[in-house]
Write a protein that holds these residues in place. Structure first.
Motif, PDB file in Angstrom:
ATOM      1  N   GLY A  58      -8.402  65.127 -13.812  1.00  0.00           N
ATOM      2  CA  GLY A  58     -10.125  65.437 -13.837  1.00  0.00           C
ATOM      3  C   GLY A  58     -10.027  67.026 -13.914  1.00  0.00           C
ATOM      4  O   GLY A  58     -11.073  67.369 -14.606  1.00  0.00           O
ATOM      5  N   SER A  63     -13.785  66.289 -15.916  1.00  0.00           N
ATOM      6  CA  SER A  63     -14.480  65.453 -15.165  1.00  0.00           C
ATOM      7  C   SER A  63     -14.560  65.933 -13.608  1.00  0.00           C
ATOM      8  O   SER A  63     -13.310  65.419 -13.051  1.00  0.00           O
ATOM      9  N   HIS A  64     -15.507  66.270 -13.136  1.00  0.00           N
ATOM     10  CA  HIS A  64     -15.634  66.741 -11.825  1.00  0.00           C
ATOM     11  C   HIS A  64     -15.386  65.565 -10.760  1.00  0.00           C
ATOM     12  O   HIS A  64     -14.972  65.862  -9.758  1.00  0.00           O
ATOM     13  N   GLN A  65     -15.944  64.325 -10.913  1.00  0.00           N
ATOM     14  CA  GLN A  65     -15.910  63.286 -10.399  1.00  0.00           C
ATOM     15  C   GLN A  65     -14.407  62.755 -10.109  1.00  0.00           C
ATOM     16  O   GLN A  65     -13.797  62.647  -8.827  1.00  0.00           O
ATOM     17  N   ALA A  68     -12.688  65.613  -7.893  1.00  0.00           N
ATOM     18  CA  ALA A  68     -13.072  65.545  -6.388  1.00  0.00           C
ATOM     19  C   ALA A  68     -12.204  64.177  -5.679  1.00  0.00           C
ATOM     20  O   ALA A  68     -11.914  64.570  -4.715  1.00  0.00           O
ATOM     21  N   ASN A  69     -12.310  63.045  -6.641  1.00  0.00           N
ATOM     22  CA  ASN A  69     -11.493  61.840  -6.033  1.00  0.00           C
ATOM     23  C   ASN A  69     -10.121  62.056  -5.780  1.00  0.00           C
ATOM     24  O   ASN A  69      -9.300  61.538  -4.988  1.00  0.00           O
TER      25      ASN A  69
END
Length: 102
Positions: A58, A63-65, A68-69
């Motif tokens: 990420g 890909s910020h999502q 974060a996950n």
């Protein structure tokens, strides 16, 4: 007078303490719990690797999502490893604290 009797009933000591060897199968139960704990720790190692890979992917892909996950997964795995690794010590500590309640 009834309040005094109720208070005395609350202070009754049943005299129950943990005793090893009271029931058959205690050693088997200890082995099962130890095996479940080991299985959980091994599963957490795998989940930590996957979470770290998701975090890195990420970050590098933007890909910020996913980033974060991945971070969330790493924190959850770290907390779970802390609890599973320290489960015996945590229970022993609070059990000892419980014996001091009067």
């Amino acid at each position: 007078m009834k309040l005094l009797e109720k208070t005395q009933n609350l202070a009754f000591d049943p005299g129950v303490t943990p005793k090893e060897g009271g029931l058959p199968g205690l050693s088997v139960l200890k082995d099962v719990v130890s095996s479940v704990n080991l299985f959980g720790i091994i599963a957490i190692v795998g989940a930590l690797c996957v979470s770290g890979a998701v975090w890195a992917w990420g970050n590098h892909s933007g890909s910020h999502q996913a980033e974060a996950n991945g971070k969330k997964g790493v924190l959850i795995c770290s907390g779970a490893a802390l609890l599973l690794g320290g489960a015996n010590g945590i229970v022993t500590f609070f059990s000892a604290m419980g014996t001091k309640i009067q």
